[in-house]
Design a protein around this motif. Structure first.
Motif, PDB file in Angstrom:
ATOM      1  N   ASN A   1       0.836  -1.198   0.000  1.00 46.92           N
ATOM      2  CA  ASN A   1       0.000   0.000   0.000  1.00 46.92           C
ATOM      3  C   ASN A   1       0.875   1.254   0.000  1.00 46.92           C
ATOM      4  O   ASN A   1       0.635   2.197   0.746  1.00 46.92           O
ATOM      5  CB  ASN A   1      -0.943   0.010   1.214  1.00 46.92           C
ATOM      6  CG  ASN A   1      -2.015  -1.049   1.108  1.00 46.92           C
ATOM      7  OD1 ASN A   1      -2.574  -1.264   0.037  1.00 46.92           O
ATOM      8  ND2 ASN A   1      -2.302  -1.724   2.201  1.00 46.92           N
ATOM      9  N   ARG A   2       1.910   1.234  -0.843  1.00 42.22           N
ATOM     10  CA  ARG A   2       2.808   2.379  -0.901  1.00 42.22           C
ATOM     11  C   ARG A   2       2.126   3.587  -1.526  1.00 42.22           C
ATOM     12  O   ARG A   2       2.417   4.725  -1.191  1.00 42.22           O
ATOM     13  CB  ARG A   2       4.071   2.006  -1.683  1.00 42.22           C
ATOM     14  CG  ARG A   2       5.003   1.075  -0.933  1.00 42.22           C
ATOM     15  CD  ARG A   2       5.998   0.403  -1.840  1.00 42.22           C
ATOM     16  NE  ARG A   2       5.352  -0.565  -2.715  1.00 42.22           N
ATOM     17  CZ  ARG A   2       5.991  -1.539  -3.365  1.00 42.22           C
ATOM     18  NH1 ARG A   2       7.296  -1.662  -3.227  1.00 42.22           N
ATOM     19  NH2 ARG A   2       5.345  -2.369  -4.134  1.00 42.22           N
ATOM     20  N   HIS A   3       1.206   3.311  -2.473  1.00 41.75           N
ATOM     21  CA  HIS A   3       0.426   4.392  -3.082  1.00 41.75           C
ATOM     22  C   HIS A   3      -0.927   4.478  -2.387  1.00 41.75           C
ATOM     23  O   HIS A   3      -1.543   3.464  -2.070  1.00 41.75           O
ATOM     24  CB  HIS A   3       0.239   4.129  -4.576  1.00 41.75           C
ATOM     25  CG  HIS A   3      -0.291   5.306  -5.333  1.00 41.75           C
ATOM     26  ND1 HIS A   3      -1.621   5.631  -5.359  1.00 41.75           N
ATOM     27  CD2 HIS A   3       0.342   6.241  -6.092  1.00 41.75           C
ATOM     28  CE1 HIS A   3      -1.794   6.716  -6.108  1.00 41.75           C
ATOM     29  NE2 HIS A   3      -0.626   7.104  -6.556  1.00 41.75           N
ATOM     30  N   GLU A   4      -1.405   5.688  -2.149  1.00 43.40           N
ATOM     31  CA  GLU A   4      -2.635   5.876  -1.376  1.00 43.40           C
ATOM     32  C   GLU A   4      -3.869   5.352  -2.101  1.00 43.40           C
ATOM     33  O   GLU A   4      -4.890   5.071  -1.475  1.00 43.40           O
ATOM     34  CB  GLU A   4      -2.811   7.368  -1.047  1.00 43.40           C
ATOM     35  CG  GLU A   4      -1.725   7.928  -0.138  1.00 43.40           C
ATOM     36  CD  GLU A   4      -1.952   9.394   0.164  1.00 43.40           C
ATOM     37  OE1 GLU A   4      -3.102   9.850   0.015  1.00 43.40           O
ATOM     38  OE2 GLU A   4      -0.981  10.073   0.547  1.00 43.40           O
ATOM     39  N   GLY A   5      -3.812   5.200  -3.423  1.00 44.85           N
ATOM     40  CA  GLY A   5      -4.976   4.724  -4.161  1.00 44.85           C
ATOM     41  C   GLY A   5      -5.066   3.213  -4.255  1.00 44.85           C
ATOM     42  O   GLY A   5      -6.076   2.677  -4.732  1.00 44.85           O
ATOM     43  N   THR A   6      -4.039   2.499  -3.779  1.00 44.40           N
ATOM     44  CA  THR A   6      -4.030   1.039  -3.890  1.00 44.40           C
ATOM     45  C   THR A   6      -5.131   0.405  -3.062  1.00 44.40           C
ATOM     46  O   THR A   6      -5.788  -0.550  -3.486  1.00 44.40           O
ATOM     47  CB  THR A   6      -2.662   0.492  -3.446  1.00 44.40           C
ATOM     48  OG1 THR A   6      -1.624   1.130  -4.188  1.00 44.40           O
ATOM     49  CG2 THR A   6      -2.585  -1.003  -3.693  1.00 44.40           C
ATOM     50  N   SER A   7      -5.349   0.919  -1.860  1.00 44.10           N
ATOM     51  CA  SER A   7      -6.341   0.347  -0.953  1.00 44.10           C
ATOM     52  C   SER A   7      -7.737   0.378  -1.579  1.00 44.10           C
ATOM     53  O   SER A   7      -8.513  -0.567  -1.418  1.00 44.10           O
ATOM     54  CB  SER A   7      -6.338   1.113   0.373  1.00 44.10           C
ATOM     55  OG  SER A   7      -7.347   0.620   1.235  1.00 44.10           O
ATOM     56  N   PHE A   8      -8.065   1.447  -2.302  1.00 40.31           N
ATOM     57  CA  PHE A   8      -9.383   1.555  -2.933  1.00 40.31           C
ATOM     58  C   PHE A   8      -9.606   0.433  -3.931  1.00 40.31           C
ATOM     59  O   PHE A   8     -10.651  -0.228  -3.925  1.00 40.31           O
ATOM     60  CB  PHE A   8      -9.516   2.924  -3.622  1.00 40.31           C
ATOM     61  CG  PHE A   8     -10.776   3.070  -4.432  1.00 40.31           C
ATOM     62  CD1 PHE A   8     -11.942   3.496  -3.827  1.00 40.31           C
ATOM     63  CD2 PHE A   8     -10.793   2.769  -5.791  1.00 40.31           C
ATOM     64  CE1 PHE A   8     -13.117   3.633  -4.565  1.00 40.31           C
ATOM     65  CE2 PHE A   8     -11.951   2.900  -6.537  1.00 40.31           C
ATOM     66  CZ  PHE A   8     -13.122   3.334  -5.922  1.00 40.31           C
ATOM     67  N   PHE A   9      -8.629   0.180  -4.791  1.00 36.27           N
ATOM     68  CA  PHE A   9      -8.803  -0.834  -5.834  1.00 36.27           C
ATOM     69  C   PHE A   9      -8.736  -2.252  -5.272  1.00 36.27           C
ATOM     70  O   PHE A   9      -9.357  -3.164  -5.815  1.00 36.27           O
ATOM     71  CB  PHE A   9      -7.762  -0.641  -6.940  1.00 36.27           C
ATOM     72  CG  PHE A   9      -8.083   0.506  -7.858  1.00 36.27           C
ATOM     73  CD1 PHE A   9      -9.114   0.402  -8.771  1.00 36.27           C
ATOM     74  CD2 PHE A   9      -7.377   1.688  -7.785  1.00 36.27           C
ATOM     75  CE1 PHE A   9      -9.427   1.458  -9.613  1.00 36.27           C
ATOM     76  CE2 PHE A   9      -7.685   2.745  -8.625  1.00 36.27           C
ATOM     77  CZ  PHE A   9      -8.715   2.640  -9.538  1.00 36.27           C
ATOM     78  N   ARG A  10      -8.002  -2.440  -4.191  1.00 36.93           N
ATOM     79  CA  ARG A  10      -8.010  -3.761  -3.547  1.00 36.93           C
ATOM     80  C   ARG A  10      -9.408  -4.083  -3.009  1.00 36.93           C
ATOM     81  O   ARG A  10      -9.922  -5.179  -3.192  1.00 36.93           O
ATOM     82  CB  ARG A  10      -6.981  -3.803  -2.410  1.00 36.93           C
ATOM     83  CG  ARG A  10      -5.570  -4.105  -2.855  1.00 36.93           C
ATOM     84  CD  ARG A  10      -4.674  -4.287  -1.638  1.00 36.93           C
ATOM     85  NE  ARG A  10      -3.323  -4.642  -2.017  1.00 36.93           N
ATOM     86  CZ  ARG A  10      -2.906  -5.877  -2.226  1.00 36.93           C
ATOM     87  NH1 ARG A  10      -3.761  -6.865  -2.087  1.00 36.93           N
ATOM     88  NH2 ARG A  10      -1.666  -6.132  -2.569  1.00 36.93           N
ATOM     89  N   LYS A  11     -10.006  -3.103  -2.332  1.00 33.77           N
ATOM     90  CA  LYS A  11     -11.357  -3.307  -1.817  1.00 33.77           C
ATOM     91  C   LYS A  11     -12.354  -3.505  -2.954  1.00 33.77           C
ATOM     92  O   LYS A  11     -13.260  -4.339  -2.860  1.00 33.77           O
ATOM     93  CB  LYS A  11     -11.765  -2.105  -0.959  1.00 33.77           C
ATOM     94  CG  LYS A  11     -10.964  -1.951   0.323  1.00 33.77           C
ATOM     95  CD  LYS A  11     -11.408  -0.706   1.087  1.00 33.77           C
ATOM     96  CE  LYS A  11     -10.586  -0.523   2.363  1.00 33.77           C
ATOM     97  NZ  LYS A  11     -10.986   0.707   3.097  1.00 33.77           N
ATOM     98  N   LEU A  12     -12.185  -2.735  -4.022  1.00 34.00           N
ATOM     99  CA  LEU A  12     -13.089  -2.856  -5.164  1.00 34.00           C
ATOM    100  C   LEU A  12     -12.968  -4.219  -5.827  1.00 34.00           C
ATOM    101  O   LEU A  12     -13.984  -4.837  -6.186  1.00 34.00           O
ATOM    102  CB  LEU A  12     -12.794  -1.738  -6.177  1.00 34.00           C
ATOM    103  CG  LEU A  12     -13.669  -1.703  -7.436  1.00 34.00           C
ATOM    104  CD1 LEU A  12     -15.146  -1.666  -7.072  1.00 34.00           C
ATOM    105  CD2 LEU A  12     -13.302  -0.513  -8.304  1.00 34.00           C
ATOM    106  N   LEU A  13     -11.744  -4.708  -5.997  1.00 36.80           N
ATOM    107  CA  LEU A  13     -11.547  -6.038  -6.579  1.00 36.80           C
ATOM    108  C   LEU A  13     -12.199  -7.113  -5.719  1.00 36.80           C
ATOM    109  O   LEU A  13     -12.854  -8.029  -6.230  1.00 36.80           O
ATOM    110  CB  LEU A  13     -10.045  -6.325  -6.726  1.00 36.80           C
ATOM    111  CG  LEU A  13      -9.336  -5.762  -7.955  1.00 36.80           C
ATOM    112  CD1 LEU A  13      -7.838  -5.998  -7.851  1.00 36.80           C
ATOM    113  CD2 LEU A  13      -9.877  -6.391  -9.234  1.00 36.80           C
ATOM    114  N   LEU A  14     -12.029  -7.022  -4.413  1.00 34.17           N
ATOM    115  CA  LEU A  14     -12.597  -8.016  -3.512  1.00 34.17           C
ATOM    116  C   LEU A  14     -14.124  -7.979  -3.546  1.00 34.17           C
ATOM    117  O   LEU A  14     -14.782  -9.023  -3.577  1.00 34.17           O
ATOM    118  CB  LEU A  14     -12.092  -7.770  -2.090  1.00 34.17           C
ATOM    119  CG  LEU A  14     -12.515  -8.783  -1.024  1.00 34.17           C
ATOM    120  CD1 LEU A  14     -12.053 -10.187  -1.400  1.00 34.17           C
ATOM    121  CD2 LEU A  14     -11.957  -8.391   0.336  1.00 34.17           C
TER     122      LEU A  14
END
Length: 501
Positions: A308-321
């Motif tokens: 989660n080095r980039h702040e936008g990564t968490s959003f797409f991880r949740k969206l993928l799940l």
């Protein structure tokens, strides 16, 4: 061979010409094989296999249709491939046809109309049978929807239309470029409160998430440019669109590569046509969910760290799940194929509800064979951390020596000597825990007479349409630039001869 004076060519009538061709064909065939082949038992076995009568009667036959277009004339083709388990528990795959698809759209009803013209037997085989979606297509749609591929395409097309023509062309352009408008593989409506990210439109994306989309777009442009074997430094920016390399953030790119590499590994794993594969949806689905929610483990059983080095990564991880849970749900066929695989029979990584569903389904199948009624049974067990060599090993059941049993949490009683209970609780040697479970059922046909009839039914269903795609690859070798005018029926005949050969 006799020397004689040249004579005029003999002209045969149509009837005599056809008769001569038939006689020549018989002569060639008879010279290849002896005359007594018609009384050989091997011929009857071949005809029985090609006819697949026994497999169809035992519900051990699966039909896989798919659509494809050649790159020269853009002719649409519908390919039909059948997969079945024969009486010797061998997985067989036969290409039935590759015919021209002439319907105006690609909806299920239109595909059924084309199949209807193939013959009444195929239509009867499809009537009333359950539909299993291609797992590879499903996870691909998850990725496309997660990264707003269709939405971005719509936005780019609308942006390219001039204001004077936008009112006339916007509706047509959007509809013609939507991959989901004519597809029956639709996304279920998700709860806005439970799935916040899944209900976020492209225009409402957080700033950091939009930056990740820009990274993906710019990276795709760069890869496309590199594939053209050109140098970025020597390119003229006056005549060609520029690539904004400053938009590629290395941390964001690395964060994206890790989950996408897992999707790639899962997609590669499930695309097999040489062994039963429907249970691989259980493996792949669990692998993706475990990775996205941060509970994945490496080959040594150690936790895989989240990037989660980039702040936008968490959003797409949740969206993928969220999309994975919404767009793909294990049904009874997936679970039945998994529980009937000796390596995954206890469904260690499934929910208690899923176990109860598949236990009830299998017992109902047994009751149908025996003419009896069975009661619902359910089991649960917690997964244990362990070392694993591959993705398939990661989601295997624990060893029988661990003493994990399959209890009946509902307190229901089952028939004495219940086959499913005996199968779930029997010790199975590691020699039988191989990738292909069909030899196990051939060996235990007498011990489990009902389960041995039921097992080939879900195990003959492929988890993806990769086998049909291989047939399209063969068609692509036939339809070349020099042979682009071949009639579709001729192409079908060529592929049939290639399969027979």
């Amino acid at each position: 061979l006799l020397k004689s004076k040249p004579k005029a060519a003999i002209t045969l009538s149509t009837t005599n010409s056809t008769k001569m061709k038939d006689e020549l064909t018989k002569w060639i065939c008879k010279s290849v094989r002896p005359f007594n082949i018609v009384s050989d038992t091997g011929l009857r076995d071949v005809l029985q296999t090609v006819g697949t009568r026994t497999a169809a009667e035992n519900n051990c036959l699966c039909l896989c249709p798919d659509l494809w277009s050649d790159k020269f004339r853009k002719v649409n083709y519908l390919d039909l491939t059948t997969v079945f388990a024969d009486k010797d528990y061998e997985l067989m795959l036969i290409d039935l046809s590759c015919s021209e698809y002439q319907e105006p759209d690609k909806t299920g009803d239109s595909v059924l109309q084309t199949i209807r013209r193939q013959g009444s037997n195929i239509l009867k085989a499809l009537k009333g049978q359950p539909l299993i979606l291609c797992f590879a297509h499903r996870i691909n749609n998850v990725l496309k929807r997660c990264f707003y591929e269709t939405a971005q395409r719509r936005r780019n097309i609308l942006a390219s239309i001039t204001p004077t023509k936008q009112a006339k062309r916007s509706t047509v352009s959007v509809e013609s470029t939507s991959d989901e408008s004519s597809s029956e593989d639709e996304v279920k409506t998700s709860s806005p409160l439970k799935y916040v990210e899944c209900n976020t439109s492209l225009s409402d994306l957080p700033t950091k998430a939009s930056e990740l989309l820009d990274i993906i777009t710019t990276s795709k442009q760069l890869v496309k440019y590199v594939k053209q074997v050109r140098s970025v430094l020597s390119r003229s920016t006056n005549t060609k669109p520029s690539i904004k390399l400053h938009k590629i953030n290395s941390d964001g790119l690395k964060d994206l590569i890790r989950p996408l590499s897992v999707f790639k590994d899962v997609s590669t794993l499930v695309q097999t046509g040489t062994r039963p594969s429907l249970h691989m949806a259980y493996i792949g689905g669990n692998k993706l969910e475990y990775h996205l929610n941060g509970s994945d483990a490496d080959e040594n059983g150690d936790s895989v760290p989240m990037d989660n080095r980039h702040e936008g990564t968490s959003f797409f991880r949740k969206l993928l799940l969220q999309l994975l849970r919404i767009m793909f749900v294990f049904d009874e066929k997936h679970l039945a194929a998994t529980i009937l695989h000796p390596s995954y029979r206890k469904l260690t990584f499934a929910t208690a509800y899923s176990k109860s569903i598949v236990h009830s389904y299998i017992r109902s199948e047994i009751a149908q064979i025996l003419g009896l009624n069975s009661e619902q049974d359910k089991a649960s067990s917690e997964p244990a951390r362990k070392k694993h060599k591959s993705m398939e090993d990661q989601f295997q059941d624990p060893d029988d020596s661990n003493g994990i049993d399959v209890p009946d949490i509902f307190g229901s009683t089952t028939l004495k000597n219940d086959e499913l209970d005996r199968y779930l609780n029997m010790p199975i040697d590691d020699v039988h825990k191989i990738s292909n479970p069909l030899p196990f059922w051939e060996l235990n046909e007498k011990n489990f007479p009902c389960l041995s009839l039921i097992a080939p039914r879900p195990l003959c269903i492929p988890v993806t349409s990769a086998s049909v795609k291989r047939s399209f690859s063969a068609a692509g070798l036939v339809i070349t630039e020099r042979q682009s005018s071949l009639d579709p029926q001729t192409i079908n005949d060529i592929l049939f001869c290639a399969v027979v050969y």
